[in-house]
Design an enzyme around this catalytic site. Structure first.
Site, PDB file in Angstrom:
ATOM      1  CE  LYS A 286      -5.077  12.714 -10.299  1.00 37.54           C
ATOM      2  NZ  LYS A 286      -5.814  13.041  -9.363  1.00 37.54           N
ATOM      3  CG  ASN A 307      -6.881  17.386 -12.219  1.00 41.47           C
ATOM      4  OD1 ASN A 307      -6.488  18.403 -12.586  1.00 41.47           O
ATOM      5  ND2 ASN A 307      -7.959  17.190 -12.052  1.00 41.47           N
ATOM      6  N   GLY A 346      -1.171   9.887   3.402  1.00 39.89           N
ATOM      7  CA  GLY A 346      -0.772   9.424   2.172  1.00 39.89           C
ATOM      8  C   GLY A 346       0.302  10.686   1.817  1.00 39.89           C
ATOM      9  NE  ARG A 370       3.365   1.788   2.375  1.00 40.93           N
ATOM     10  CZ  ARG A 370       2.968   1.235   1.221  1.00 40.93           C
ATOM     11  NH1 ARG A 370       2.250  -0.067   1.288  1.00 40.93           N
ATOM     12  NH2 ARG A 370       3.388   1.441  -0.037  1.00 40.93           N
TER      13      ARG A 370
HETATM   14  P1  ATR Z   1      -1.120   9.431  -6.085  1.00 40.54           P
HETATM   15  O1  ATR Z   1      -0.010  10.216  -6.729  1.00 40.54           O
HETATM   16  O2  ATR Z   1      -2.351   9.214  -6.862  1.00 40.54           O
HETATM   17  O3  ATR Z   1      -1.542  10.155  -4.739  1.00 40.54           O
HETATM   18  P2  ATR Z   1       0.909   7.733  -5.279  1.00 40.54           P
HETATM   19  O4  ATR Z   1       1.780   8.473  -5.745  1.00 40.54           O
HETATM   20  O5  ATR Z   1       0.945   6.348  -5.783  1.00 40.54           O
HETATM   21  O6  ATR Z   1      -0.493   8.046  -6.091  1.00 40.54           O
HETATM   22  O7  ATR Z   1       0.600   7.554  -3.863  1.00 40.54           O
HETATM   23  C1  ATR Z   1       0.549   6.599  -3.192  1.00 40.54           C
HETATM   24  C2  ATR Z   1       0.472   6.907  -1.616  1.00 40.54           C
HETATM   25  O8  ATR Z   1      -0.409   5.928  -1.067  1.00 40.54           O
HETATM   26  C3  ATR Z   1       1.767   6.873  -0.801  1.00 40.54           C
HETATM   27  O9  ATR Z   1       1.716   7.772   0.192  1.00 40.54           O
HETATM   28  C4  ATR Z   1       1.661   5.500  -0.376  1.00 40.54           C
HETATM   29  O10 ATR Z   1       2.695   5.298   0.936  1.00 40.54           O
HETATM   30  P3  ATR Z   1       3.986   5.084   0.581  1.00 40.54           P
HETATM   31  O11 ATR Z   1       4.739   6.442   0.046  1.00 40.54           O
HETATM   32  O12 ATR Z   1       4.561   4.345   1.835  1.00 40.54           O
HETATM   33  O13 ATR Z   1       4.371   4.091  -0.617  1.00 40.54           O
HETATM   34  C5  ATR Z   1       0.295   5.222   0.053  1.00 40.54           C
HETATM   35  N1  ATR Z   1       0.009   3.912   0.119  1.00 40.54           N
HETATM   36  C6  ATR Z   1       0.078   2.931  -0.980  1.00 40.54           C
HETATM   37  N2  ATR Z   1      -0.151   1.823  -0.584  1.00 40.54           N
HETATM   38  C7  ATR Z   1      -0.460   1.956   0.819  1.00 40.54           C
HETATM   39  C8  ATR Z   1      -0.968   1.005   1.895  1.00 40.54           C
HETATM   40  N3  ATR Z   1      -1.051  -0.371   1.656  1.00 40.54           N
HETATM   41  N4  ATR Z   1      -1.027   1.436   3.101  1.00 40.54           N
HETATM   42  C9  ATR Z   1      -0.686   2.702   3.307  1.00 40.54           C
HETATM   43  N5  ATR Z   1      -0.311   3.517   2.415  1.00 40.54           N
HETATM   44  C10 ATR Z   1      -0.359   3.144   1.356  1.00 40.54           C
END
Ligand code: ATR
Length: 484
Positions: A286, A307, A346, A370
């Protein structure tokens, strides 16, 4: 032609399968290698049992089949079948059964000469198909396995450059090959295979239900507009159901298909080749997609996540319909709450869109993430506050909590981004994941007495807006329109 591969271990079971779908099936492939005893019933009796053309195939294990016995036996069985006037016999590129071939020629049975590659799309695919097609009276068939977007592009490029070969069968196996199975007529392939669930004849093969009722492949023709969704993974997406049902109801000659994509640049080349009119964008593309757009609608500039992509006068224009789609199921629940703040878990592209939507209804957002770096960055960019996800008890302050990560999404349904947190009554917990419909997080939140919202309604609402962008027409299902 839509071909049903018959994969049962007996002719009776195969006949029952055929009867179930015969109204929509043009031809069957009888896979002798799946039968317990291919000569249990005489081939002439088998011919009589099926009212459609039949392809006889006796596939070796090395070609993805189930027969591991001797070539002598395979030859002798095929010889028996070649004495009866079946329509086609499939023989592999290196199979040299001269008696079978001359029997077939004398009876007017067409030979399908097949090439299989389960590793990739070879660089010399075009010359392989051309050499197969140079064999007089035979139909070339190539089943190859694109393993990434570049491979998929290669496959479609080759099919484009062999338009001059009139009769041919081209199949892309695996998830990257699925568009080739659905768009087979546009590719000039004389047929596409399907097989009943759990009895798949090849990787990525779709079921008759999917081919007939989801993608309406029988109605696809050269004029059919192509839409789709790009993602990785993408096969779990429910968007094809929503869009294809709407095209059908509205009488629009269009199809919406899943494109597994690991390389956006390669996909755009494919999009030009296939004359794709527009597509949805899902995880993880995205944000990266923004670099490929010619035009951006207003909301993209603030959300910085896209999207929806639609082709206008040969230019790719990006939209974000997640925004309105997200608010749609939420607004009725918070109408009387006088909320001032909320929490978002997130810091990815989805979080960005969600924060923007929540701020548009005057909520102060606190972002829990995280990693500190990503969290602080997005918080700074959006004007939200930031808490590390490790400070999970901080969620207690919030009556509205929105989960935007992909944690808990199929197939990792036993995961939650907040395993140690206990929700409480009075909280509204919104997980934008829609597969599964109820994530582990929502199951726990509901047990703890919170009100939950799942991503399905958001998906429907954003899909309805997408449909209107793609087709310029109102969504044809009135009930759902009212929900949006
Ligand atoms: P999208 O663009 O669809 O939102 P993304 O950019 O891959 O997807 O976003 C992933 C989000 O999920 C991030 O905030 C990530 O946290 P980090 O910034 O620490 O990477 C979060 N995320 C992914 N796996 C995770 C996990 N196991 N526990 C907590 N947060 C997680």
């Amino acid at each position: 032609m839509l071909c049903l591969s018959l994969m049962e271990d007996s002719i009776e079971k195969n006949l029952a399968t055929f009867k179930k779908y015969q109204r929509n099936i043009d031809i069957v492939e009888l896979r002798l290698d799946m039968l317990e005893d291919p000569l249990e019933i005489h081939p002439s009796a088998i011919r009589e049992m099926f009212s459609v053309p039949i392809i006889i195939t006796f596939r070796r294990c090395i070609d993805g089949g189930n027969f591991g016995g001797s070539e002598k036996y395979r030859n002798s069985v095929l010889n028996e079948f070649a004495k009866i006037k079946f329509d086609y016999i499939d023989l592999e590129i290196d199979t040299n059964f001269t008696e079978v071939e001359s029997q077939a020629h004398s009876l007017g049975i067409q030979i399908i000469r097949s090439y299989h590659n389960f590793k990739n799309v070879p660089a010399n695919l075009e010359s392989i198909i051309r050499s197969l097609s140079s064999r007089s009276g035979e139909i070339p068939k190539a089943a190859v396995f694109p393993v990434n977007s570049m491979d998929a592009l290669k496959l479609f490029t080759v099919t484009d450059s062999i338009k001059d070969i009139k009769q041919k069968i081209i199949i892309g196996m695996g998830e990257y090959g699925i568009p080739s199975r659905i768009l087979y007529k546009k590719l000039g392939s004389m047929l596409s295979f399907c097989s009943i669930k759990d009895k798949s004849a090849a990787p990525g093969q779709l079921s008759p239900e999917e081919m007939i009722y989801l993608y309406h492949v029988k109605k696809i023709n050269m004029a059919t507009m192509v839409f789709g969704i790009i993602g990785n993974p993408v096969m779990h997406s429910l968007s094809p159901e929503l869009h294809n049902a709407a095209y059908e109801r509205a009488g629009i000659n269009a199809v919406y298909i899943p494109f597994q994509v690991d390389n956006i640049g390669a996909f755009f080349q494919l999009a030009v080749l296939l004359d794709i009119s527009g597509f949805s964008v899902t995880i993880p593309h995205k944000i990266e997609i923004l670099d490929f757009l010619d035009l951006k609608s207003q909301e993209i500039n603030s959300i910085k996540s896209c999207n929806t992509v639609f082709k206008q006068d040969r230019l790719w224009k990006g939209y974000n319909t997640d925004f309105k789609g997200f608010l749609s199921p939420l607004l009725p629940l918070i109408a009387d709450l006088k909320l001032e703040k909320c929490a978002v878990i997130g810091a990815g592209g989805a979080a960005r869109a969600v924060i923007s939507a929540l701020q548009s209804i005057n909520l102060n957002v606190t972002l829990f993430n995280r990693s500190r770096d990503n969290g602080v960055k997005l918080a700074m960019e959006t004007g939200a506050s930031f808490y590390p996800l490790s400070n999970i008890q901080g969620l207690n302050e919030f009556k509205l909590i929105v989960q935007t990560t992909s944690v808990g999404m199929y197939p990792f349904v036993n995961k939650t981004p907040v395993p140690e947190y206990h929700f409480h009554a009075g909280q509204i917990v919104y997980d934008i994941i829609y597969n599964p419909e109820k994530t582990k997080l929502l199951i726990e939140a509901e047990k703890d007495g919170a009100i939950i919202i799942n991503g399905l309604q958001m998906l429907k609402a954003q899909g309805i807006i997408q449909f209107e962008i793609f087709t310029g027409q109102p969504f044809p299902f009135e009930g759902q329109k009212e929900n949006s």
